[in-house]
Scaffold this motif. Structure first.
Motif, PDB file in Angstrom:
ATOM      1  N   ARG A 406      53.770  11.757 -71.278  1.00 27.88           N
ATOM      2  CA  ARG A 406      53.969  10.319 -71.488  1.00 27.88           C
ATOM      3  C   ARG A 406      55.292   9.867 -70.855  1.00 27.88           C
ATOM      4  O   ARG A 406      55.366   8.837 -70.188  1.00 27.88           O
ATOM      5  CB  ARG A 406      53.991  10.050 -72.997  1.00 27.88           C
ATOM      6  CG  ARG A 406      53.617   8.668 -73.441  1.00 27.88           C
ATOM      7  CD  ARG A 406      53.124   8.673 -74.901  1.00 27.88           C
ATOM      8  NE  ARG A 406      53.925   9.490 -75.798  1.00 27.88           N
ATOM      9  CZ  ARG A 406      55.087   9.132 -76.337  1.00 27.88           C
ATOM     10  NH1 ARG A 406      55.588   7.947 -76.079  1.00 27.88           N
ATOM     11  NH2 ARG A 406      55.763   9.946 -77.141  1.00 27.88           N
ATOM     12  N   GLY A 407      56.330  10.650 -71.056  1.00 22.73           N
ATOM     13  CA  GLY A 407      57.640  10.317 -70.481  1.00 22.73           C
ATOM     14  C   GLY A 407      57.605  10.331 -68.961  1.00 22.73           C
ATOM     15  O   GLY A 407      58.158   9.436 -68.301  1.00 22.73           O
ATOM     16  N   LEU A 408      56.952  11.336 -68.404  1.00 22.42           N
ATOM     17  CA  LEU A 408      56.866  11.428 -66.938  1.00 22.42           C
ATOM     18  C   LEU A 408      56.071  10.247 -66.379  1.00 22.42           C
ATOM     19  O   LEU A 408      56.462   9.643 -65.364  1.00 22.42           O
ATOM     20  CB  LEU A 408      56.197  12.752 -66.525  1.00 22.42           C
ATOM     21  CG  LEU A 408      57.027  14.020 -66.724  1.00 22.42           C
ATOM     22  CD1 LEU A 408      56.179  15.260 -66.451  1.00 22.42           C
ATOM     23  CD2 LEU A 408      58.258  14.012 -65.806  1.00 22.42           C
ATOM     24  N   ALA A 409      54.966   9.916 -67.040  1.00 24.63           N
ATOM     25  CA  ALA A 409      54.128   8.810 -66.566  1.00 24.63           C
ATOM     26  C   ALA A 409      54.899   7.491 -66.640  1.00 24.63           C
ATOM     27  O   ALA A 409      54.821   6.657 -65.728  1.00 24.63           O
ATOM     28  CB  ALA A 409      52.856   8.724 -67.407  1.00 24.63           C
ATOM     29  N   LYS A 410      55.675   7.327 -67.693  1.00 24.02           N
ATOM     30  CA  LYS A 410      56.465   6.101 -67.868  1.00 24.02           C
ATOM     31  C   LYS A 410      57.500   5.949 -66.740  1.00 24.02           C
ATOM     32  O   LYS A 410      57.597   4.889 -66.107  1.00 24.02           O
ATOM     33  CB  LYS A 410      57.169   6.162 -69.237  1.00 24.02           C
ATOM     34  CG  LYS A 410      58.122   5.011 -69.547  1.00 24.02           C
ATOM     35  CD  LYS A 410      58.816   5.268 -70.889  1.00 24.02           C
ATOM     36  CE  LYS A 410      59.928   4.248 -71.140  1.00 24.02           C
ATOM     37  NZ  LYS A 410      60.735   4.577 -72.325  1.00 24.02           N
ATOM     38  N   VAL A 411      58.219   7.038 -66.487  1.00 25.79           N
ATOM     39  CA  VAL A 411      59.271   6.979 -65.456  1.00 25.79           C
ATOM     40  C   VAL A 411      58.643   6.794 -64.074  1.00 25.79           C
ATOM     41  O   VAL A 411      59.111   5.978 -63.261  1.00 25.79           O
ATOM     42  CB  VAL A 411      60.150   8.249 -65.515  1.00 25.79           C
ATOM     43  CG1 VAL A 411      61.112   8.296 -64.332  1.00 25.79           C
ATOM     44  CG2 VAL A 411      60.911   8.303 -66.834  1.00 25.79           C
ATOM     45  N   ALA A 412      57.558   7.523 -63.812  1.00 24.69           N
ATOM     46  CA  ALA A 412      56.912   7.414 -62.502  1.00 24.69           C
ATOM     47  C   ALA A 412      56.374   5.991 -62.293  1.00 24.69           C
ATOM     48  O   ALA A 412      56.513   5.419 -61.200  1.00 24.69           O
ATOM     49  CB  ALA A 412      55.787   8.439 -62.377  1.00 24.69           C
ATOM     50  N   ALA A 413      55.763   5.418 -63.321  1.00 20.31           N
ATOM     51  CA  ALA A 413      55.207   4.057 -63.199  1.00 20.31           C
ATOM     52  C   ALA A 413      56.323   3.052 -62.910  1.00 20.31           C
ATOM     53  O   ALA A 413      56.162   2.141 -62.093  1.00 20.31           O
ATOM     54  CB  ALA A 413      54.464   3.673 -64.478  1.00 20.31           C
ATOM     55  N   TYR A 414      57.447   3.230 -63.571  1.00 13.56           N
ATOM     56  CA  TYR A 414      58.582   2.331 -63.355  1.00 13.56           C
ATOM     57  C   TYR A 414      59.026   2.374 -61.882  1.00 13.56           C
ATOM     58  O   TYR A 414      59.168   1.337 -61.230  1.00 13.56           O
ATOM     59  CB  TYR A 414      59.749   2.721 -64.275  1.00 13.56           C
ATOM     60  CG  TYR A 414      61.037   2.022 -63.939  1.00 13.56           C
ATOM     61  CD1 TYR A 414      61.313   0.753 -64.437  1.00 13.56           C
ATOM     62  CD2 TYR A 414      61.979   2.624 -63.096  1.00 13.56           C
ATOM     63  CE1 TYR A 414      62.491   0.097 -64.117  1.00 13.56           C
ATOM     64  CE2 TYR A 414      63.154   1.981 -62.758  1.00 13.56           C
ATOM     65  CZ  TYR A 414      63.412   0.720 -63.266  1.00 13.56           C
ATOM     66  OH  TYR A 414      64.578   0.086 -62.929  1.00 13.56           O
ATOM     67  N   PHE A 415      59.220   3.579 -61.377  1.00 15.76           N
ATOM     68  CA  PHE A 415      59.712   3.685 -59.994  1.00 15.76           C
ATOM     69  C   PHE A 415      58.658   3.210 -58.989  1.00 15.76           C
ATOM     70  O   PHE A 415      59.001   2.552 -57.997  1.00 15.76           O
ATOM     71  CB  PHE A 415      60.181   5.109 -59.680  1.00 15.76           C
ATOM     72  CG  PHE A 415      61.530   5.415 -60.287  1.00 15.76           C
ATOM     73  CD1 PHE A 415      62.657   4.700 -59.889  1.00 15.76           C
ATOM     74  CD2 PHE A 415      61.689   6.416 -61.228  1.00 15.76           C
ATOM     75  CE1 PHE A 415      63.912   4.966 -60.445  1.00 15.76           C
ATOM     76  CE2 PHE A 415      62.933   6.696 -61.789  1.00 15.76           C
ATOM     77  CZ  PHE A 415      64.043   5.966 -61.395  1.00 15.76           C
ATOM     78  N   ARG A 416      57.382   3.520 -59.264  1.00  6.24           N
ATOM     79  CA  ARG A 416      56.331   3.068 -58.337  1.00  6.24           C
ATOM     80  C   ARG A 416      56.296   1.540 -58.289  1.00  6.24           C
ATOM     81  O   ARG A 416      56.141   0.931 -57.223  1.00  6.24           O
ATOM     82  CB  ARG A 416      54.967   3.608 -58.770  1.00  6.24           C
ATOM     83  CG  ARG A 416      54.698   5.056 -58.401  1.00  6.24           C
ATOM     84  CD  ARG A 416      53.206   5.369 -58.435  1.00  6.24           C
ATOM     85  NE  ARG A 416      52.566   4.840 -59.621  1.00  6.24           N
ATOM     86  CZ  ARG A 416      52.397   5.484 -60.778  1.00  6.24           C
ATOM     87  NH1 ARG A 416      52.834   6.729 -60.895  1.00  6.24           N
ATOM     88  NH2 ARG A 416      51.796   4.915 -61.802  1.00  6.24           N
ATOM     89  N   ALA A 417      56.450   0.916 -59.444  1.00  5.69           N
ATOM     90  CA  ALA A 417      56.387  -0.552 -59.508  1.00  5.69           C
ATOM     91  C   ALA A 417      57.568  -1.166 -58.774  1.00  5.69           C
ATOM     92  O   ALA A 417      57.474  -2.243 -58.190  1.00  5.69           O
ATOM     93  CB  ALA A 417      56.377  -1.006 -60.973  1.00  5.69           C
ATOM     94  N   ARG A 418      58.685  -0.447 -58.797  1.00  6.43           N
ATOM     95  CA  ARG A 418      59.910  -0.952 -58.163  1.00  6.43           C
ATOM     96  C   ARG A 418      59.882  -0.710 -56.651  1.00  6.43           C
ATOM     97  O   ARG A 418      60.564  -1.400 -55.894  1.00  6.43           O
ATOM     98  CB  ARG A 418      61.101  -0.205 -58.791  1.00  6.43           C
ATOM     99  CG  ARG A 418      62.411  -0.910 -58.726  1.00  6.43           C
ATOM    100  CD  ARG A 418      63.541   0.052 -59.036  1.00  6.43           C
ATOM    101  NE  ARG A 418      63.614   1.158 -58.071  1.00  6.43           N
ATOM    102  CZ  ARG A 418      64.648   1.991 -57.981  1.00  6.43           C
ATOM    103  NH1 ARG A 418      65.671   1.872 -58.780  1.00  6.43           N
ATOM    104  NH2 ARG A 418      64.647   2.949 -57.077  1.00  6.43           N
ATOM    105  N   ALA A 419      59.069   0.297 -56.231  1.00  4.84           N
ATOM    106  CA  ALA A 419      59.104   0.744 -54.822  1.00  4.84           C
ATOM    107  C   ALA A 419      58.651  -0.361 -53.862  1.00  4.84           C
ATOM    108  O   ALA A 419      57.801  -1.169 -54.201  1.00  4.84           O
ATOM    109  CB  ALA A 419      58.237   1.976 -54.654  1.00  4.84           C
TER     110      ALA A 419
END
Ligand SMILES: Cc1ncc(COP(=O)(O)O)c(C=O)c1O
Length: 419
Positions: A406-419
Motif C-alpha cells: 500500500r505504501g509503495l503504491a501510494k508513493v508511486a502513484a504520487y510521483f507518476r501523477a506529478r511526472a
C-alpha cells in the motif's frame, strides 16, 4: 489521493505503534520449546564440548542428510566456515581467489587468513550477484578458486559458473550464508561446488546467534575441513599430532542444540518466507514504475533480503526522492547493501592492509601486485545505488505485506501523477 507522509500526510504505517517484525528479536525469529528442550538436555548432561556430546554431531548428520552430502562440519561462524573451506584447498601463499564485490566481509577474510589474494568480479545489475563473464575476465595465472555468494537468498547462476571452473580447473566454494535451502536447477546450494559454507548468525534462515557449517562430498577436502577446524588435530586414528596450521572453530553443544532445533524448522521457515515474499513480489510487479526482483528461471529463492528497483522515467523521480518518501511512510526500505560500495573499496582491501604496515600477501614475491580500482566495478556502484532492499524474515504476515504494498503504491502513484 492521500498526501504523502513526507509532505505532512498520514503515514502508511506508524512503526512506533506497529513495528515491523525483526530478526533482532522474537518478532522475526522462531525460537521456542524445541530449542529449550535440547538445551536442557545439554545442560543436564554436564558436557558442553562437542566431543563426547551428541548435539553437534546430530546437527552435522541431519544437515548432511538434508542436503544429500557425505560430510558436514559445524563451526563457530560463517566467517570461520569460509576460512575453513579455503584452508581445506591447501592453496599457496599469493594464490588468487575470485569472489564478488557485493558480500559480507566474512566471504573475504578467510582468503586473506590463508595468505591468498582476493580478486573481484563485478555483478549483475538486476540481482547484485557476481556475473560469469566478469569472473572469466578476473581469472589470472594465479587464480585457483572461486567463492560464489548466493546473495540475498538467491542462488548465483551455477551452471555457467561451474562450466568456467571446470574449463579452468578451479575450485568452487559456495558461500551459502544468506541462502539456506535455496536451489538452482533443483539442486540445493552448497552441494554444487567443492564445498559449501553456511552462517547461522542471528539474522540467517537457520540461526544460533553465531555459528556456521561446511558441507561437501569430497572425502579428502572434508577430512581437511574436519582437521583444520580442530587445530588440525587428526581424530581419525592413532595420534599423529598437528599436521598443518589449523584453527579452533569447534562448535559447542549449546550452539549445536539450537542449530539442530532450528534446522528441523527450516522447511517451515522457508515456507513462510516464500509465501510472504511471493505476495510482495506480485504486489510490486503490479505497481507501474516498480520492477520486482529479477529471479533466474532456474533459481528458487530463500528470501534473506527482498529487493526491487524502480523505473525513474516512469515515476519521474530519482531513487533518493523515492527512498525519502517511502521511508517517511514508515516502510522498512533502504538502498545500499553492506555500506553500498564494492567490498574491495573498504580500507583493508583498498589499502591492501592485512598484516602490519606492508602489503603482504599482495606484493611480490608472494602475490603479483593486484590492486583494486573503483572504475573496474561500474555495475556494483549502479546496483548499490539503485536497488531497494529490506531484510526479510518469517515473522512477516500478509498484513505486513499489504502495508508495504500500500505504501509503495501510494508513493508511486504520487510521483507518476506529478511526472
Ligand atoms: C554472504 C556472507 N558470507 C559470510 C558471512 C559471515 O558470516 P558470519 O557473520 O556468521 O561470520 C555473512 C554474514 O552475514 C554473509 O552474509
Amino acid at each position: 489521493m492521500d498526501e504523502l507522509a513526507i509532505n505532512g500526510g498520514p503515514k502508511t504505517r506508524d512503526t512506533s505503534v506497529k513495528p515491523w517484525p525483526s530478526v533482532g528479536n522474537a518478532s522475526g525469529r522462531m525460537f521456542g520449546d524445541e530449542e529449550l528442550s535440547l538445551l536442557e538436555q545439554v545442560i543436564r548432561s554436564g558436557n558442553l564440548f562437542r566431543y563426547g556430546g551428541t548435539m553437534v554431531e546430530a546437527f552435522e548428520a541431519e544437515m548432511a542428510a538434508k542436503y544429500g552430502v557425505k560430510h558436514a562440519t559445524a563451526v563457530t561462524s560463517g566467517t570461520a566456515a569460509v576460512h575453513t573451506a579455503v584452508a581445506a584447498l591447501d592453496l599457496d601463499v599469493g594464490d588468487e581467489v575470485i569472489t564478488t564485490t557485493v558480500t559480507d566481509g566474512g566471504t573475504v577474510i578467510g582468503i586473506l587468513q590463508c595468505n591468498c589474494v582476493p580478486t573481484f568480479a563485478d555483478v549483475d545489475r538486476r540481482t547484485m550477484i557476481l556475473r560469469p563473464d566478469s569472473i572469466e575476465a578476473a581469472i589470472s595465472e594465479r587464480t585457483r578458486a572461486i567463492i560464489v555468494v548466493h546473495l540475498f537468498g538467491q542462488p548465483a547462476p551455477m551452471d555457467e559458473i561451474l562450466d568456467i571452473a571446470k574449463k579452468r580447473d578451479l575450485y568452487v566454494i559456495e558461500d551459502c550464508a544468506q541462502a539456506h535451502g535455496a536451489t538452482f536447477d533443483g539442486r540445493l546450494v552448497g552441494t554444487m561446488g567443492h564445498l559449501g559454507a553456511f552462517s547461522m548468525q542471528q539474522s540467517k534462515q537457520v540461526a544460533t546467534g553465531d555459528g556456521g557449517i561446511v558441507i561437501g562430498n569430497d572425502d579428502q577436502l572434508a577430512a581437511r575441513v574436519r582437521m583444520f577446524h580442530d587445530k588440525f588435530y587428526d581424530r581419525r586414528g592413532e595420534y599423529r599430532g598437528y599436521e598443518r596450521l589449523g584453527a579452533n572453530y569447534r562448535m559447542n553443544e549449546l550452539t549445536g542444540a539450537v542449530a539442530l532445533a532450528q534446522l528441523r524448522k527450516l522447511d517451515v521457515i522457508l515456507e513462510h518466507r516464500r509465501r510472504t515474499a511471493g505476495k510482495l513480489y506480485e504486489a510490486v510487479a503490479q505497481i507501474e514504475g516498480l520492477k520486482p526482483p529479477w529471479i533466474h528461471p532456474k533459481a528458487e529463492h530463500a528470501w534473506w533480503i527482498f529487493s526491487f528497483q524502480i523505473d525513474e522515467e516512469v515515476l519521474g523521480c530519482t531513487v533518493d526522492e523515492f527512498k525519502a518518501a517511502v521511508q517517511a511512510e514508515g516502510l522498512p526500505l533502504s538502498t545500499g547493501y553492506a555500506g553500498g560500495i564494492p567490498i574491495c573499496m573498504y580500507p583493508f582491501l583498498a589499502e591492501r592492509r592485512a598484516y602490519g604496515r606492508g602489503h603482504f600477501p599482495w606484493e611480490p614475491p608472494y602475490g603479483r601486485g593486484v590492486e583494486y580500482r573503483a572504475e573496474d566495478y561500474p555495475d556494483t556502484y549502479w546496483a548499490q545505488a539503485n536497488t531497494f532492499i529490506t531484510s526479510w524474515n518469517e515473522g512477516f504476515t500478509e498484513e505486513d505485506v499489504d502495508d508495504i504494498a500500500r505504501g509503495l503504491a501510494k508513493v508511486a502513484a504520487y510521483f507518476r501523477a506529478r511526472a
